[in-house]
Design an enzyme around this catalytic site. Sequence first.
Site, PDB file in Angstrom:
ATOM      1  N   HIS A  17      -1.875  67.021  74.704  1.00 25.99           N
ATOM      2  CA  HIS A  17      -2.774  68.149  74.944  1.00 25.99           C
ATOM      3  C   HIS A  17      -2.516  68.739  76.343  1.00 25.99           C
ATOM      4  O   HIS A  17      -3.433  68.865  77.165  1.00 25.99           O
ATOM      5  CB  HIS A  17      -4.239  67.725  74.805  1.00 25.99           C
ATOM      6  CG  HIS A  17      -5.172  68.885  74.588  1.00 25.99           C
ATOM      7  ND1 HIS A  17      -6.260  68.843  73.764  1.00 25.99           N
ATOM      8  CD2 HIS A  17      -5.165  70.150  75.104  1.00 25.99           C
ATOM      9  CE1 HIS A  17      -6.889  70.004  73.789  1.00 25.99           C
ATOM     10  NE2 HIS A  17      -6.239  70.821  74.611  1.00 25.99           N
TER      11      HIS A  17
ATOM     12  N   ARG B 286      -5.880  73.423  67.828  1.00 26.49           N
ATOM     13  CA  ARG B 286      -6.771  72.261  67.862  1.00 26.49           C
ATOM     14  C   ARG B 286      -6.391  71.324  66.722  1.00 26.49           C
ATOM     15  O   ARG B 286      -6.034  71.763  65.626  1.00 26.49           O
ATOM     16  CB  ARG B 286      -8.229  72.692  67.678  1.00 26.49           C
ATOM     17  CG  ARG B 286      -8.870  73.284  68.919  1.00 26.49           C
ATOM     18  CD  ARG B 286      -9.112  72.228  69.996  1.00 26.49           C
ATOM     19  NE  ARG B 286      -9.838  72.757  71.128  1.00 26.49           N
ATOM     20  CZ  ARG B 286      -9.275  73.207  72.253  1.00 26.49           C
ATOM     21  NH1 ARG B 286      -7.963  73.194  72.402  1.00 26.49           N
ATOM     22  NH2 ARG B 286     -10.034  73.659  73.236  1.00 26.49           N
TER      23      ARG B 286
HETATM   24  P1  NDP Z   1      -8.943  84.147  71.740  1.00 27.70           P
HETATM   25  O1  NDP Z   1     -10.368  84.048  71.354  1.00 27.70           O
HETATM   26  O2  NDP Z   1      -8.563  85.098  72.803  1.00 27.70           O
HETATM   27  O3  NDP Z   1      -8.059  84.515  70.445  1.00 27.70           O
HETATM   28  C1  NDP Z   1      -8.252  83.923  69.212  1.00 27.70           C
HETATM   29  C2  NDP Z   1      -7.326  84.603  68.203  1.00 27.70           C
HETATM   30  O4  NDP Z   1      -7.415  83.903  66.955  1.00 27.70           O
HETATM   31  C3  NDP Z   1      -7.722  86.057  67.922  1.00 27.70           C
HETATM   32  O5  NDP Z   1      -6.580  86.854  67.742  1.00 27.70           O
HETATM   33  C4  NDP Z   1      -8.490  85.937  66.610  1.00 27.70           C
HETATM   34  O6  NDP Z   1      -8.467  87.105  65.797  1.00 27.70           O
HETATM   35  C5  NDP Z   1      -7.707  84.833  65.930  1.00 27.70           C
HETATM   36  N1  NDP Z   1      -8.510  84.219  64.874  1.00 27.70           N
HETATM   37  C6  NDP Z   1      -9.696  83.577  64.989  1.00 27.70           C
HETATM   38  N2  NDP Z   1     -10.141  83.192  63.775  1.00 27.70           N
HETATM   39  C7  NDP Z   1      -9.209  83.594  62.888  1.00 27.70           C
HETATM   40  C8  NDP Z   1      -9.097  83.506  61.487  1.00 27.70           C
HETATM   41  N3  NDP Z   1     -10.040  82.915  60.732  1.00 27.70           N
HETATM   42  N4  NDP Z   1      -8.005  84.052  60.902  1.00 27.70           N
HETATM   43  C9  NDP Z   1      -7.063  84.667  61.633  1.00 27.70           C
HETATM   44  N5  NDP Z   1      -7.110  84.792  62.979  1.00 27.70           N
HETATM   45  C10 NDP Z   1      -8.171  84.250  63.592  1.00 27.70           C
HETATM   46  O7  NDP Z   1      -8.471  82.670  72.092  1.00 27.70           O
HETATM   47  P2  NDP Z   1      -7.320  82.210  73.115  1.00 27.70           P
HETATM   48  O8  NDP Z   1      -6.080  82.947  72.773  1.00 27.70           O
HETATM   49  O9  NDP Z   1      -7.807  82.279  74.522  1.00 27.70           O
HETATM   50  O10 NDP Z   1      -7.198  80.655  72.741  1.00 27.70           O
HETATM   51  C11 NDP Z   1      -6.870  80.250  71.430  1.00 27.70           C
HETATM   52  C12 NDP Z   1      -7.031  78.760  71.276  1.00 27.70           C
HETATM   53  O11 NDP Z   1      -5.955  78.079  71.890  1.00 27.70           O
HETATM   54  C13 NDP Z   1      -8.257  78.123  71.920  1.00 27.70           C
HETATM   55  O12 NDP Z   1      -9.429  78.350  71.152  1.00 27.70           O
HETATM   56  C14 NDP Z   1      -7.872  76.650  71.937  1.00 27.70           C
HETATM   57  O13 NDP Z   1      -8.216  76.052  70.701  1.00 27.70           O
HETATM   58  C15 NDP Z   1      -6.343  76.707  72.064  1.00 27.70           C
HETATM   59  N6  NDP Z   1      -5.914  76.242  73.396  1.00 27.70           N
HETATM   60  C16 NDP Z   1      -5.098  75.142  73.474  1.00 27.70           C
HETATM   61  C17 NDP Z   1      -4.645  74.701  74.699  1.00 27.70           C
HETATM   62  C18 NDP Z   1      -3.700  73.559  74.790  1.00 27.70           C
HETATM   63  O14 NDP Z   1      -3.384  73.138  75.921  1.00 27.70           O
HETATM   64  N7  NDP Z   1      -3.193  73.042  73.695  1.00 27.70           N
HETATM   65  C19 NDP Z   1      -5.047  75.359  75.949  1.00 27.70           C
HETATM   66  C20 NDP Z   1      -5.870  76.511  75.749  1.00 27.70           C
HETATM   67  C21 NDP Z   1      -6.294  76.925  74.514  1.00 27.70           C
HETATM   68  P3  NDP Z   1      -9.097  88.498  66.316  1.00 27.70           P
HETATM   69  O15 NDP Z   1      -8.106  89.002  67.333  1.00 27.70           O
HETATM   70  O16 NDP Z   1      -9.151  89.337  65.116  1.00 27.70           O
HETATM   71  O17 NDP Z   1     -10.432  88.166  66.912  1.00 27.70           O
HETATM   72  C1  OXD Z   2      -8.399  74.794  76.372  1.00 28.25           C
HETATM   73  C2  OXD Z   2      -7.605  73.568  76.285  1.00 28.25           C
HETATM   74  O1  OXD Z   2      -9.066  75.152  75.401  1.00 28.25           O
HETATM   75  O2  OXD Z   2      -7.106  73.101  77.331  1.00 28.25           O
HETATM   76  O3  OXD Z   2      -8.371  75.436  77.442  1.00 28.25           O
HETATM   77  O4  OXD Z   2      -7.418  73.052  75.181  1.00 28.25           O
END
Ligand code: NDP
Ligand code: OXD
Length: 308
Positions: A271, A223
């Site tokens: 994005h 993000r």
């Molecule tokens: P998940 O909730 O499955 O995974 C999040 C990961 O981030 C977990 O491994 C979590 O750790 C880790 N995490 C969260 N907070 C911290 C922290 N403070 N320090 C270290 N690690 C942290 O999310 P997704 O994988 O499904 O998606 C991730 C992000 O990708 C979304 O929230 C969105 O912002 C972005 N995204 C972007 C898109 C794009 O097109 N650019 C599309 C889709 C998503 P833990 O495993 O320990 O919980």
């Molecule tokens: C999502 C994105 O969070 O598209 O799925 O950014």
Amino acid sequence: MALLFFSEDDDPVAWSAALRARLPDLDIRVWPAIGSPEEIEAALVWLPPPGLLASLPRLRAIFSLGAGVDAMLADPTLPDLPLCRMVDPSLTATMAEYVLACVLWYHRQFDVYARQQAERRWKLHLPGPAAATRVGVMGLGVLGSATAATLAAHGFTVRGWSRTPRAVAGVECFAGQPGLGTFLAGADILVCLLPLTRETEDILNAALLDRLPEGARLIQVGRGRQLVEADLLAALDTGRLVHATLDVVREEPLPPAHPFWTHPRIRLTPHSASYCQPATGAATVAENIRRLRDGRALLHVVDRQRGY
Ligand code: NDP
Ligand code: OXD
């Protein structure tokens, strides 16, 4: 049960057809033609205007069309109801595909060749094997773990970092603040796949970029508010970072006068890293609607305390 659909990016016709194929009796109301708000019990939304969900008095659950729910959580009027994020094979596969494409682009020095072409310079740089390129993936959740595994399967040396300890086959995993320094020191290419939370806002700052190897590259697909933009520009100026690919930025769309548009060491995509296909995404949503109807536990409920 009536379902509200709101998204300015997703196709309501394709989503309605995919949902009706699974739930023929589902009453779908596409914004703004929502009929009587009292009849709506569930909402399937992406970036709904603040206050929209609060205006539905009999709402019971909110389903996000995206994986990241930071924008919805930032709405102070968001009803205190189960909020389910999108977990879908097409979203996961397209993210892994996007990051692999970017990593290959860097590994094969295409950023260097793009600069050389602008200077009409013909010079060969022979890359090492994929294993010689070390990629660090921040976030080992649904998207990060699949992306890390895809990169490892391609032969790259991959490490991952998460809040709590995780295990991904073929990936060296680090966790929390104690693991961050070692993780960063071995990341020639840093991929950010973290959700936006209180802890991850501004996480890509000068102090963090300084811990990367000299000449590292950045792929930001998390993000926009995770990146301190002035610190990125400074790191590119000093050569600490040699290039950055940004799929997300603090203000989207990026304002016309923003320096990222013309920076020779920044590549932008709008994005668009990953996207959910209605055909598969509707299966997850339909399953959650069945569960809501039957009073069973919903899938992929966001932990509001954690923020993801
Ligand atoms: P998940 O909730 O499955 O995974 C999040 C990961 O981030 C977990 O491994 C979590 O750790 C880790 N995490 C969260 N907070 C911290 C922290 N403070 N320090 C270290 N690690 C942290 O999310 P997704 O994988 O499904 O998606 C991730 C992000 O990708 C979304 O929230 C969105 O912002 C972005 N995204 C972007 C898109 C794009 O097109 N650019 C599309 C889709 C998503 P833990 O495993 O320990 O919980
Ligand atoms: C999502 C994105 O969070 O598209 O799925 O950014």
